[in-house]
Design a protein around this motif. Structure first.
Motif, PDB file in Angstrom:
ATOM      1  N   LYS A   5       0.879  -1.166   0.000  1.00 22.10           N
ATOM      2  CA  LYS A   5       0.000   0.000   0.000  1.00 22.10           C
ATOM      3  C   LYS A   5       0.918   1.217   0.000  1.00 22.10           C
ATOM      4  N   VAL A   6       0.761   2.046  -1.010  1.00 18.92           N
ATOM      5  CA  VAL A   6       1.668   3.165  -1.211  1.00 18.92           C
ATOM      6  C   VAL A   6       0.932   4.498  -1.157  1.00 18.92           C
ATOM      7  N   HIS A   7       1.672   5.538  -0.850  1.00 19.32           N
ATOM      8  CA  HIS A   7       1.144   6.895  -0.931  1.00 19.32           C
ATOM      9  C   HIS A   7       1.096   7.291  -2.404  1.00 19.32           C
ATOM     10  N   GLY A   8      -0.006   7.888  -2.825  1.00 19.24           N
ATOM     11  CA  GLY A   8      -0.124   8.382  -4.185  1.00 19.24           C
ATOM     12  C   GLY A   8      -0.924   7.463  -5.084  1.00 19.24           C
ATOM     13  N   HIS A   9      -1.216   7.982  -6.273  1.00 21.69           N
ATOM     14  CA  HIS A   9      -1.960   7.254  -7.298  1.00 21.69           C
ATOM     15  C   HIS A   9      -1.130   7.207  -8.573  1.00 21.69           C
ATOM     16  N   PRO A  10      -0.416   6.113  -8.807  1.00 21.80           N
ATOM     17  CA  PRO A  10       0.315   6.002 -10.069  1.00 21.80           C
ATOM     18  C   PRO A  10      -0.649   6.159 -11.250  1.00 21.80           C
ATOM     19  N   THR A  11      -0.203   6.839 -12.288  1.00 21.25           N
ATOM     20  CA  THR A  11      -1.076   7.080 -13.452  1.00 21.25           C
ATOM     21  C   THR A  11      -1.122   5.887 -14.390  1.00 21.25           C
ATOM     22  N   GLU A  12      -0.091   5.078 -14.414  1.00 22.39           N
ATOM     23  CA  GLU A  12      -0.040   3.887 -15.261  1.00 22.39           C
ATOM     24  C   GLU A  12      -0.527   2.681 -14.457  1.00 22.39           C
ATOM     25  N   SER A  13      -1.244   1.770 -15.098  1.00 23.05           N
ATOM     26  CA  SER A  13      -1.689   0.570 -14.383  1.00 23.05           C
ATOM     27  C   SER A  13      -0.545  -0.439 -14.218  1.00 23.05           C
ATOM     28  N   HIS A  14       0.405  -0.411 -15.129  1.00 19.38           N
ATOM     29  CA  HIS A  14       1.623  -1.226 -15.042  1.00 19.38           C
ATOM     30  C   HIS A  14       2.807  -0.292 -15.249  1.00 19.38           C
ATOM     31  N   PHE A  15       3.818  -0.427 -14.414  1.00 14.75           N
ATOM     32  CA  PHE A  15       5.035   0.358 -14.581  1.00 14.75           C
ATOM     33  C   PHE A  15       6.191  -0.432 -13.997  1.00 14.75           C
ATOM     34  N   GLU A  16       7.394   0.041 -14.252  1.00 17.21           N
ATOM     35  CA  GLU A  16       8.571  -0.678 -13.791  1.00 17.21           C
ATOM     36  C   GLU A  16       9.666   0.307 -13.412  1.00 17.21           C
ATOM     37  N   CYS A  17      10.647  -0.209 -12.682  1.00 14.68           N
ATOM     38  CA  CYS A  17      11.809   0.593 -12.312  1.00 14.68           C
ATOM     39  C   CYS A  17      13.043  -0.264 -12.502  1.00 14.68           C
ATOM     40  N   HIS A  18      14.039   0.302 -13.177  1.00 14.63           N
ATOM     41  CA  HIS A  18      15.296  -0.396 -13.433  1.00 14.63           C
ATOM     42  C   HIS A  18      16.486   0.395 -12.880  1.00 14.63           C
ATOM     43  N   THR A  43      12.300  -3.975 -10.967  1.00 15.68           N
ATOM     44  CA  THR A  43      11.052  -4.292 -10.274  1.00 15.68           C
ATOM     45  C   THR A  43       9.873  -3.939 -11.168  1.00 15.68           C
ATOM     46  N   GLN A  44       8.888  -4.838 -11.229  1.00 18.31           N
ATOM     47  CA  GLN A  44       7.650  -4.624 -11.976  1.00 18.31           C
ATOM     48  C   GLN A  44       6.534  -4.274 -10.986  1.00 18.31           C
ATOM     49  N   PHE A  45       5.626  -3.388 -11.393  1.00 15.59           N
ATOM     50  CA  PHE A  45       4.522  -2.962 -10.539  1.00 15.59           C
ATOM     51  C   PHE A  45       3.208  -3.019 -11.311  1.00 15.59           C
ATOM     52  N   GLU A  46       2.150  -3.413 -10.612  1.00 17.92           N
ATOM     53  CA  GLU A  46       0.798  -3.411 -11.171  1.00 17.92           C
ATOM     54  C   GLU A  46      -0.133  -2.783 -10.146  1.00 17.92           C
ATOM     55  N   VAL A  47      -0.824  -1.722 -10.531  1.00 14.15           N
ATOM     56  CA  VAL A  47      -1.763  -1.056  -9.631  1.00 14.15           C
ATOM     57  C   VAL A  47      -3.046  -1.876  -9.579  1.00 14.15           C
ATOM     58  N   LEU A  48      -3.439  -2.261  -8.369  1.00 16.00           N
ATOM     59  CA  LEU A  48      -4.657  -3.045  -8.181  1.00 16.00           C
ATOM     60  C   LEU A  48      -5.840  -2.193  -7.772  1.00 16.00           C
ATOM     61  N   ASN A  49      -5.586  -1.100  -7.053  1.00 19.31           N
ATOM     62  CA  ASN A  49      -6.691  -0.252  -6.585  1.00 19.31           C
ATOM     63  C   ASN A  49      -6.159   1.115  -6.178  1.00 19.31           C
ATOM     64  N   HIS A  50      -6.972   2.131  -6.421  1.00 19.72           N
ATOM     65  CA  HIS A  50      -6.724   3.481  -5.911  1.00 19.72           C
ATOM     66  C   HIS A  50      -7.753   3.728  -4.813  1.00 19.72           C
ATOM     67  N   GLU A  52      -9.594   6.466  -1.891  1.00 23.90           N
ATOM     68  CA  GLU A  52      -9.960   7.871  -1.716  1.00 23.90           C
ATOM     69  C   GLU A  52      -9.035   8.616  -0.765  1.00 23.90           C
ATOM     70  N   ASP A  53      -8.325   7.889   0.108  1.00 23.30           N
ATOM     71  CA  ASP A  53      -7.419   8.548   1.051  1.00 23.30           C
ATOM     72  C   ASP A  53      -6.077   8.924   0.423  1.00 23.30           C
ATOM     73  N   GLY A  54      -5.948   8.746  -0.885  1.00 28.27           N
ATOM     74  CA  GLY A  54      -4.721   9.126  -1.575  1.00 28.27           C
ATOM     75  C   GLY A  54      -3.675   8.027  -1.639  1.00 28.27           C
ATOM     76  N   THR A  55      -4.061   6.802  -1.297  1.00 22.26           N
ATOM     77  CA  THR A  55      -3.138   5.674  -1.363  1.00 22.26           C
ATOM     78  C   THR A  55      -3.578   4.715  -2.472  1.00 22.26           C
ATOM     79  N   SER A  56      -2.700   3.771  -2.788  1.00 20.58           N
ATOM     80  CA  SER A  56      -2.986   2.756  -3.802  1.00 20.58           C
ATOM     81  C   SER A  56      -2.452   1.412  -3.337  1.00 20.58           C
ATOM     82  N   LEU A  57      -3.063   0.346  -3.831  1.00 25.02           N
ATOM     83  CA  LEU A  57      -2.577  -1.004  -3.597  1.00 25.02           C
ATOM     84  C   LEU A  57      -1.852  -1.454  -4.859  1.00 25.02           C
ATOM     85  N   VAL A  58      -0.609  -1.908  -4.696  1.00 24.23           N
ATOM     86  CA  VAL A  58       0.237  -2.254  -5.830  1.00 24.23           C
ATOM     87  C   VAL A  58       0.774  -3.672  -5.654  1.00 24.23           C
TER      88      VAL A  58
END
Length: 107
Positions: A5-18, A43-50, A52-58
């Motif tokens: 559970k992260v702070h913020g709402h990623p704009t992409e549903s899938h993203f990665e970091c290298h 690392t690969q990331f997939e957003v599962l839910n945004h 209302e409190d400004g967090t997301s499940l990834v």
């Protein structure tokens, strides 16, 4: 595979970091991104839910296993893990420590 559970709402549903992870820890035990001398990390990331409190499940899938890789990658992308005592919002770092029993009960 991990859930975070992260702070913020990623704009992409899938993203990665290298971004490469520093070989040595900073003061307090954290590691940062080191573009010149860091160890390869992916690392690969997939957003599962945004929420209302400004967090997301990834959903997080690390392809390498560097120390603090998930925490460091999410933090460097601007999505620090909720309640992480070291990798804080606004690119702040604190001491990387284990929560005591009273603190962990509140998480």
């Amino acid at each position: 595979t991990y859930l975070a559970k992260v702070h913020g709402h990623p704009t992409e549903s899938h993203f990665e970091c290298h971004s490469p992870i520093a070989r040595d820890c900073e003061a307090g035990g954290t590691r940062g991104i080191d573009l010149e001398d860091g160890l390869p990390a992916s690392t690969q990331f997939e957003v599962l839910n945004h929420y209302e409190d400004g967090t997301s499940l990834v959903r997080v899938t690390p392809e390498t296993g560097r120390t603090n890789q998930i925490r460091c990658h999410l933090w460097s992308l601007g999505f620090p893990i909720v309640n992480d005592p070291a990798y804080k919002q606004n690119q702040a770092l604190e001491t990387n420590r284990t929560l005591d029993t009273e603190e962990s009960a509140m998480c």
